[in-house]
Design a protein around this motif. Structure first.
Motif, short mmCIF file in Angstrom:
data_model
loop_
_atom_site.label_atom_id
_atom_site.label_comp_id
_atom_site.label_asym_id
_atom_site.label_seq_id
_atom_site.Cartn_x
_atom_site.Cartn_y
_atom_site.Cartn_z
N TYR A 230 0.83 -1.21 0.00
CA TYR A 230 0.00 0.00 0.00
C TYR A 230 0.86 1.26 0.00
O TYR A 230 0.59 2.21 -0.74
N LEU A 231 1.89 1.29 0.84
CA LEU A 231 2.75 2.48 0.92
C LEU A 231 3.47 2.72 -0.40
O LEU A 231 3.66 3.87 -0.81
N LEU A 232 3.88 1.65 -1.08
CA LEU A 232 4.54 1.82 -2.38
C LEU A 232 3.56 2.37 -3.42
O LEU A 232 3.97 3.05 -4.36
N TYR A 233 2.29 2.07 -3.25
CA TYR A 233 1.27 2.60 -4.15
C TYR A 233 1.00 4.07 -3.85
O TYR A 233 0.94 4.91 -4.75
N ALA A 234 0.87 4.39 -2.56
CA ALA A 234 0.48 5.74 -2.16
C ALA A 234 1.65 6.72 -2.15
O ALA A 234 1.44 7.93 -2.29
N HIS A 235 2.89 6.22 -1.99
CA HIS A 235 4.06 7.11 -1.89
C HIS A 235 5.19 6.56 -2.76
O HIS A 235 6.34 6.48 -2.33
N ARG A 236 4.86 6.21 -3.99
CA ARG A 236 5.81 5.50 -4.84
C ARG A 236 7.08 6.31 -5.10
O ARG A 236 8.19 5.80 -4.99
N GLU A 237 6.94 7.58 -5.47
CA GLU A 237 8.13 8.37 -5.80
C GLU A 237 9.04 8.54 -4.59
O GLU A 237 10.27 8.41 -4.70
N ARG A 238 8.45 8.82 -3.45
CA ARG A 238 9.27 9.02 -2.25
C ARG A 238 10.00 7.75 -1.87
O ARG A 238 11.21 7.77 -1.58
#
Length: 703
Positions: A230-238
């Motif tokens: 989920y975090l990779l989806y919501a904050h992929r660039e960061r």
């Protein structure tokens, strides 16, 4: 079964909804194939400036192609939401198409860019996990799909705004069937079965650390991995810039979980053990329990801090810099003030060492300006690099090699006594000293705990780079020094900490999560508790929970939503007949569908290897997790029976578990409490059935 549930294809309404859903599945698969073909057809021949750019771009394309793979036996979507209103707020159209969303593992769109499958992590998908009769979240209908292999065979509906229909919740037959589906191969994702309390943890923001105390079968490991997705989806660039890491207790466990994230389309997540993180020397020795406990104690961080700074010496001579015909003198007392200032700033040793020549050079420039000269930055850099300044720095602030420093600490009684004064007792110092001093880093008898000390010393010298997010599983088994090693890897990021205090099986296992989080450097972490079990049958978890008063008095027993009569059987055998009884139980378990784990005390494993070989029962070698077969590949070629040493059972799960001689598992540990915790772990690995074989009397709590 609710009135609108359709668990079998024979139950169809006049407009054949199952056929319509199958048609959407076929169209979605075709659209996914087109998306993949479009990426494969990309020509980057003339769009990159250098071969390096071309290689990087090609790697990204290859990863995208891999992420768009369509596995025939993995459902492309598992649910559907029909909203009362379309995104703009207007009511649904006649056929409801403008507010209907299919929920799946990845996004799929058609040739016009319109979504055919919505990623489970998208905001519009959240009500699939959270909506209820009390809070429908604008959802009129939630539909779950059932599959056999890759074929859609059933569906089940919940009309959340219909007051006449009873709430389904965990009574969903398809939900229960998915959770109870036999396990062959490594750990599966739980994306189709995430419960509301799990979803809250999965979708928690990136800014804070979350600690999950989870009883066996509550899905804490899966929740942690889905949180990464989920975090990779919501904050992929960061996170693409800062990185993510999953830390597990051993390589067997990592092999077991490593396919979960790729199944969700996330390929760029590293996996490691704590030993991998700190591997700077070759481990060739093993500490006693007492020595390992002392080396893992947080006091060692202060001992190492003293040791790193012990080489700093106060100047006894002035530093004289020659520039042309002029000599510039910085007296010893002024140099001492600079050294004290840098020590007081509490910065890394090497950063302070790099700052010292610049401070000395600045003092020289102040004198130059007072004499009427006008030096600039180039002059300051030249003075800082001068032979006189370099000689002063070398004498005052020498370089430190972390491994050599720890080697000296563990080899030299006088040095250890000096650095450990007031922190370690003489007996503790004697316990951790090597019996024979080592002459070199290469030949030293390093232990696993020593590598953590080297990592601590290395961080005191130079800051360890921090990642954006770290998932730490089976965290209850870490020592304070190991927590510090992990905490350094997320000092500017966040973490997801997963564990169960009742399953702590190391002599230094943590006593409370606030204490562990303090060592991790994440005191403000939010602590969540999962007590509702979905994996372990109620009969099995209730039996294992008899041990809780002895191993974790403060924890409430876990509950299970799954009742499975006959899932627990305890058999007594004679001492001479125990192995034969174990073989019989293994054959019985193998006659059913699913994976089988034979768990035994480590010392019993060689005898069981011989017994299995003599009975011609194919099995996976001790400690080996199964690998995920390629799409379409049969799984029957790989043994379904795994022989698992009790020390490696943590985190694993099998449809059926045969547990050999519980008392041997308890007696193998240094103390009874640790042994009972190890037994608790072994008792809670079964998804469908547990058979316990014993010749020796059972622990009193289980009789």
């Amino acid at each position: 079964m609710p009135a609108h549930a359709h668990p079998h294809p024979a139950h169809r309404d006049p407009v054949n909804p199952l056929d319509r859903e199958r048609a959407h599945l076929a169209a979605s698969r075709a659209a996914l194939a087109t998306m993949r073909a479009d990426v494969e057809a990309l020509d980057i021949t003339d769009v990159t400036a250098t071969w390096v750019n071309a290689a990087v771009l090609q790697h990204q394309i290859d990863q995208r192609i891999k992420a768009l793979a369509d596995h025939a036996h993995t459902p492309l979507f598992f649910g559907r939401l029909d909203y009362l209103h379309a995104p703009g707020g207007e009511p649904a159209d006649d056929d409801g198409a403008n507010q209907r969303y299919y929920i799946g593992r990845r996004h799929v769109h058609d040739a016009d860019g319109d979504p055919m499958v919505i990623d489970w992590r998208a905001p519009v998908s959240q009500p699939f996990y959270r909506a209820s009769k009390n809070d429908p979240m604008d959802v009129a209908l939630r539909r779950r799909f059932g599959y056999t292999g890759g074929e859609l065979t059933a569906y089940e509906d919940e009309h959340l705004t219909d007051p006449a229909e009873e709430a389904v919740g965990f009574a969903s037959k398809l939900l229960q069937a998915e959770i109870e589906r036999p396990r062959v191969g490594p750990m599966r994702d739980i994306v189709a079965t995430i419960q509301p309390e799990q979803d809250e943890i999965v979708r928690a923001g990136l800014g804070g650390t979350v600690c999950v105390q989870g009883a066996p079968g509550t899905g804490k490991t899966a929740v942690g991995l889905h949180r990464v997705a989920y975090l990779l989806y919501a904050h992929r660039e960061r996170l693409a810039r800062t990185g993510t890491l999953v830390i597990g207790p051993n390589r067997s466990f990592l092999r077991y979980i490593e396919q979960v994230l790729p199944a969700l389309g996330e390929l760029e997540v590293a996996h490691a053990t704590v030993d991998d993180l700190v591997a700077q020397v070759n481990v060739r020795a093993e500490d006693s329990t007492a020595a390992a406990r002392i080396k893992g104690d947080a006091r060692m961080a202060q001992v190492l801090r003293r040791a790193v700074r012990s080489g700093v010496a106060m100047p006894t001579e002035a530093c004289v810099v020659v520039r042309g015909s002029r000599r510039w003198r910085i007296p010893a007392y002024e140099l001492e003030e600079l050294v004290h200032e840098l020590l007081a700033r509490n910065i890394r040793y090497e950063a302070a060492r790099a700052a010292l020549p610049q401070r000395i050079a600045h003092a020289v420039l102040v004198r130059m300006e007072a004499a009427g000269e006008a030096p600039d930055d180039r002059v300051q850099d030249a003075v800082a690099r001068s032979a006189a300044v370099r000689a002063t720095v070398k004498a005052v602030w020498p370089q430190v090699d972390p491994a050599k420093l720890v080697l000296r600490l563990l080899s030299d009684p006088g040095f250890l006594a000096e650095q450990g004064e007031g922190l370690l007792s003489p007996d503790e110092q004697k316990e951790i000293l090597w019996q024979k001093p080592a002459r070199s880093v290469k030949s030293a008898p390093w232990s696993a705990a020593d590598t953590v000390l080297i990592d601590e010393a290395a961080d005191l010298v130079e800051r360890t780079p921090s990642l954006g997010h770290v998932v730490l599983d089976e965290a209850q088994d870490l020592s304070p020094m190991q927590y510090r090693a992990v905490g350094r890897r997320c000092s500017t990021g966040s973490a997801t900490v997963l564990g169960d205090l009742a399953q702590g099986t190391t002599p230094w296992a943590t006593g409370s999560w606030p204490e562990a989080l303090a060592h991790l450097g994440q005191r403000d972490a939010r602590i969540e508790e999962l007590t509702a079990g979905f994996r372990v049958p109620r009969e099995v978890i209730a039996y294992a929970s008899r041990l809780l008063p002895a191993i974790a008095p403060g924890l409430a027993p876990a509950t299970s939503v799954r009742e499975a009569p006959g899932s627990l059987e305890v058999r007594k055998a004679g001492h001479d007949d125990l192995e034969a009884a174990v073989l019989t139980a293994c054959r019985e378990a193998l006659s059913r569908e699913g994976s089988v784990g034979l768990i035994a005390a480590d010392a019993r494993v060689p005898a069981l290897v011989d017994a299995l070989a003599g009975a011609d029962l194919a099995h996976l070698a001790p400690g080996m997790a199964t690998s995920l077969p390629e799409p379409g590949e049969a799984t029957s070629a790989e043994p379904r029976l795994a022989l698992v040493p009790a020390s490696l059972a943590k985190g694993l799960e099998y449809d059926y578990v045969v547990l050999d001689e519980p008392t041997a598992i308890v007696d193998a540990e240094p103390d009874e409490r640790t042994g009972l915790r190890r037994l608790y772990v072994a008792l809670t690995r079964a998804v469908s059935g547990l058979t316990i074989l014993h010749a020796a009397p059972l622990p009193p709590a289980l009789t």
